[in-house]
Design a protein around this motif. Structure first.
Motif, short mmCIF file in Angstrom:
data_model
loop_
_atom_site.label_atom_id
_atom_site.label_comp_id
_atom_site.label_asym_id
_atom_site.label_seq_id
_atom_site.Cartn_x
_atom_site.Cartn_y
_atom_site.Cartn_z
N ALA A 46 0.83 -1.20 0.00
CA ALA A 46 0.00 0.00 0.00
C ALA A 46 0.87 1.25 0.00
CB ALA A 46 -0.93 -0.01 1.22
N CYS A 47 1.93 1.24 0.78
CA CYS A 47 2.84 2.40 0.78
C CYS A 47 3.53 2.56 -0.57
CB CYS A 47 3.88 2.23 1.89
SG CYS A 47 3.21 2.26 3.57
N THR A 48 3.90 1.46 -1.19
CA THR A 48 4.54 1.53 -2.51
C THR A 48 3.58 2.07 -3.55
OG1 THR A 48 5.91 -0.38 -1.90
CG2 THR A 48 5.78 0.18 -4.23
N ARG A 49 2.32 1.62 -3.51
CA ARG A 49 1.32 2.12 -4.44
C ARG A 49 1.06 3.61 -4.22
NH1 ARG A 49 -2.55 -1.75 -6.62
NH2 ARG A 49 -1.81 -3.88 -6.30
N PHE B 125 9.57 0.68 -4.01
CA PHE B 125 9.61 -0.32 -2.94
C PHE B 125 10.90 -0.18 -2.13
CE2 PHE B 125 10.70 -4.66 -1.48
CZ PHE B 125 9.64 -4.85 -0.60
N GLY B 126 12.01 0.08 -2.81
CA GLY B 126 13.27 0.30 -2.10
C GLY B 126 13.22 1.53 -1.22
N LEU B 127 12.58 2.58 -1.71
CA LEU B 127 12.44 3.80 -0.90
C LEU B 127 11.58 3.56 0.33
CD1 LEU B 127 13.16 6.80 -0.72
CD2 LEU B 127 11.13 7.30 -2.10
N VAL B 128 10.50 2.79 0.15
CA VAL B 128 9.65 2.45 1.30
C VAL B 128 10.43 1.63 2.32
CG1 VAL B 128 7.65 1.07 1.99
CG2 VAL B 128 7.48 2.61 0.04
N MET B 129 11.22 0.68 1.84
CA MET B 129 12.02 -0.13 2.75
C MET B 129 13.05 0.71 3.49
SD MET B 129 10.72 -2.95 2.79
CE MET B 129 11.94 -3.42 3.99
N LEU B 130 13.64 1.71 2.81
CA LEU B 130 14.60 2.59 3.47
C LEU B 130 13.94 3.37 4.59
CD1 LEU B 130 17.44 3.82 3.55
CD2 LEU B 130 16.68 5.49 1.84
N VAL B 131 12.75 3.91 4.32
CA VAL B 131 12.04 4.67 5.36
C VAL B 131 11.66 3.77 6.52
CG1 VAL B 131 9.95 5.99 5.83
CG2 VAL B 131 11.21 6.38 3.71
N LEU C 219 8.62 -12.53 5.74
CA LEU C 219 7.50 -12.89 4.87
C LEU C 219 6.94 -11.65 4.17
CD1 LEU C 219 5.56 -15.49 7.07
CD2 LEU C 219 6.81 -15.94 4.96
N GLY C 220 6.79 -10.57 4.94
CA GLY C 220 6.28 -9.35 4.35
C GLY C 220 7.17 -8.82 3.24
N GLY D 292 7.72 -7.74 -2.25
CA GLY D 292 8.67 -7.52 -3.32
C GLY D 292 8.12 -7.89 -4.68
N ASN D 293 7.30 -8.95 -4.74
CA ASN D 293 6.72 -9.38 -6.01
C ASN D 293 5.34 -9.97 -5.76
OD1 ASN D 293 6.36 -10.08 -8.70
ND2 ASN D 293 7.60 -11.93 -8.57
N PRO D 294 4.36 -9.13 -5.40
CA PRO D 294 3.03 -9.67 -5.06
C PRO D 294 2.35 -10.35 -6.24
CG PRO D 294 2.98 -7.27 -5.19
CD PRO D 294 4.41 -7.67 -5.27
N ALA D 295 2.50 -9.79 -7.44
CA ALA D 295 1.85 -10.38 -8.60
C ALA D 295 2.42 -11.78 -8.90
CB ALA D 295 2.02 -9.47 -9.82
#
Length: 368
Positions: free
Chosen positions: A75-78, A92-98, A186-187, A192-195
């Motif tokens: 949701a944060c990535t979207r 996604f990398g930016l979200v993980m950094l935050v 797991l998250g 990382g690749n939900p689709a």
């Protein structure tokens, strides 16, 4: 010399048409003969799935918690796509950094200050429990039953981890740390690749049903995103308002009490009642008037949050009747403990979507 054609042993009128008719009847008879076996196999498969779900319920709940964390990251990535024009891997990398920086700051702050405040709060609550128990004993009321405080086991998995010896606390902290690591890993993998994970799961579904199942899974994901973000925002509002109010009233450990109230709000209906107990215990030494003010303010905040803020935030993200949600929380809490209570609401919401789409609409053909 002429040879006579062999006489057919088939009855009259059973030529090519008769053979075609027999060919059309054969599979029907075979399917009719196989129906009981198919039904028995289906029943056995359902029973096996239920038995495995019951036996490995703790692991499955842990898996679902990891999926919820993946939903939060996704949701944060979207949402970041509306702000930053980057591809999904970069977002996604930016979200993980935050998230990583926030977790590092929180852990460093917690290691420095949280243990002292937690020990102080537990000491105050333990003392007030003894005082409350002695006052009620004067009226022949046994607060914890004949077994004493060990009867609090219906609220927490192992009360010794809170009030007992050091090795219980160490083992409890170790279990919490391991579960947290599993949920985070797991998250990360799922987000990382939900689709890819979704399409991999769809390989187990018949080809003709994959489009329908994919649309239902997307609906479930959208519902989980709305519910989770709404719960986080609601919990943050309660935690901040309560922490500020308790701090102004001079209640010790206001930040931790506000935090536990915000976390408890993830459990609908019962969570605010559970979180009120520690707040009342910590406020008791400050006098009856302060205790009354704290309780009035606490339930005022919870009422405003439940009837004003929550409808504005959720906007029908989870359309489950309150009675069913409360029933699920009680049942899951009795069977699986605190994690079952925390995850009961989203599990019931997912079950509602599955029943409506696959059973009511597809099986019963009721699309009204």
């Amino acid at each position: 010399m002429t040879t006579e054609a062999p006489a057919s042993s088939a009855p009259l009128g059973t030529g090519a048409a008769g053979q075609a008719q027999g060919a059309s009847v054969g599979p029907v008879q075979a399917s009719m003969l196989g129906a009981p076996q198919a039904l028995a196999l289906t029943v056995l498969a359902v029973v096996a799935v239920l038995a495995l779900s019951w036996y490995y319920a703790t692991s499955l709940l842990l898996l679902f918690a990891g999926i919820l964390f993946a939903v939060l990251l996704d949701a944060c990535t979207r949402g970041l796509a509306r702000i930053v024009p980057l591809t999904r891997p970069w977002r996604f990398g930016l979200v993980m950094l935050v998230f990583g920086c926030t977790a590092a700051v929180a852990i460093s702050w917690g290691i420095d200050r949280a243990p002292t405040q937690v020990r102080s709060l537990f000491r105050v609550m333990d003392t007030q429990l003894g005082v409350l128990e002695s006052h009620l004993a004067a009226f022949d009321i046994d607060l914890f039953g004949p077994g004493g405080r060990q009867d609090l086991s219906h609220l927490i998995a192992d009360p010794g981890r809170l009030f007992g010896h050091v090795h219980y606390a160490v083992s409890g902290a170790y279990a919490v740390a391991i579960n947290t690591i599993v949920i985070v890993c797991l998250g990360l993998f799922f987000a990382g690749n939900p689709a890819g994970y979704r399409e991999g799961a769809l390989k187990l579904v018949p080809i003709r049903a994959r489009v329908r199942v994919r649309s239902v899974l997307n609906e479930m994901g959208q519902m989980l995103r709305g519910w989770l973000l709404g719960q986080l925002l609601r919990g943050a509002v309660v935690a901040i308002l309560l922490a500020v109010t308790l701090h102004l009233l001079g209640v010790p450990g206001a930040g931790l009490l506000g935090l536990q109230a915000g976390v408890a709000n993830f459990i609908p209906y019962l969570g605010p009642l559970i979180a009120a107990f520690p707040v009342a215990l910590v406020a008791m030494p400050l006098g009856l008037s302060t205790l009354a003010w704290v309780m009035v303010i606490y339930f005022t905040i919870q009422t405003i949050e439940g009837f004003v803020i929550a409808p504005l935030i959720q906007k029908g993200a989870v359309n489950v009747a309150p009675a069913w949600t409360l029933f699920a929380i009680v049942i899951f809490g009795a069977m699986f403990g605190a994690m079952g209570m925390a995850l009961a609401a989203p599990l019931v919401a997912l079950g509602r979507i599955a029943v409506l789409r696959f059973y009511v609409e597809d099986w019963l053909k009721d699309r009204g």
